[in-house]
Design an enzyme around this catalytic site. Structure first.
Site, PDB file in Angstrom:
ATOM      1  N   LYS A   1      33.919  41.546  31.260  1.00  0.00           N
ATOM      2  CA  LYS A   1      33.568  41.704  32.667  1.00  0.00           C
ATOM      3  C   LYS A   1      34.814  41.341  33.466  1.00  0.00           C
ATOM      4  O   LYS A   1      35.848  41.033  32.907  1.00  0.00           O
ATOM      5  CB  LYS A   1      32.419  40.774  33.054  1.00  0.00           C
ATOM      6  N   CYS A   2      34.668  41.326  34.777  1.00  0.00           N
ATOM      7  CA  CYS A   2      35.785  40.925  35.633  1.00  0.00           C
ATOM      8  C   CYS A   2      36.144  39.472  35.343  1.00  0.00           C
ATOM      9  O   CYS A   2      35.316  38.695  34.902  1.00  0.00           O
ATOM     10  CB  CYS A   2      35.429  41.071  37.105  1.00  0.00           C
ATOM     11  N   LEU A   3      37.391  39.115  35.631  1.00  0.00           N
ATOM     12  CA  LEU A   3      37.860  37.726  35.462  1.00  0.00           C
ATOM     13  C   LEU A   3      37.041  36.788  36.313  1.00  0.00           C
ATOM     14  O   LEU A   3      36.695  37.029  37.394  1.00  0.00           O
ATOM     15  CB  LEU A   3      39.333  37.595  35.872  1.00  0.00           C
TER      16      LEU A   3
ATOM     17  N   ALA B   1      41.725  42.300  36.807  1.00  0.00           N
ATOM     18  CA  ALA B   1      41.397  41.432  35.675  1.00  0.00           C
ATOM     19  C   ALA B   1      41.987  41.970  34.378  1.00  0.00           C
ATOM     20  O   ALA B   1      42.549  41.221  33.581  1.00  0.00           O
ATOM     21  CB  ALA B   1      39.882  41.287  35.549  1.00  0.00           C
TER      22      ALA B   1
END
Length: 109
Positions: free
Chosen positions: A107-109, A93
């Site tokens: 945060k993560c994608l 990400a």
């Protein structure tokens, strides 16, 4: 900090400060710094993420990205392992966001 090689301002983590400074030369430079050689599918992902960001002012969740890849290229490429091979060593990400000229994901994608 100004990166003279790409004529753009980047922060201490290597992300563009102004997303409007982004272009393909900058993306290629940032990808090279990450050890990534861009090919057609990398560009598809970068442009998909940029378009999503411009429309929704947010990065797409990883599941949305994987589903988009699977729709176009099939399940053998529409999975997290394939993304990890395209953007290796670290957070997929974060690498996608950085090369896309977008802010670091919270945060993560």
């Amino acid at each position: 900090m100004k990166c003279s090689q790409i004529n753009a301002n980047i922060n201490e983590q290597g992300y563009l400060i102004h997303i409007e400074d982004w272009n393909e030369d900058i993306a290629m430079h940032l990808a090279n710094l990450e050890g990534i050689t861009m090919d057609a599918i990398h560009w598809e992902i970068i442009y998909f993420v940029r378009k999503f960001y411009m429309e929704f002012n947010a990065l797409p969740k990883i599941r949305i990205l994987i589903n988009a890849i699977a729709l176009k290229h099939g399940k053998e490429k529409g999975n997290s392992q394939f993304l990890a091979r395209l953007f290796p060593k670290g957070s997929v990400a974060q690498k996608i966001a950085k090369i896309s000229g977008l802010p670091k994901p919270i945060k993560c994608l």
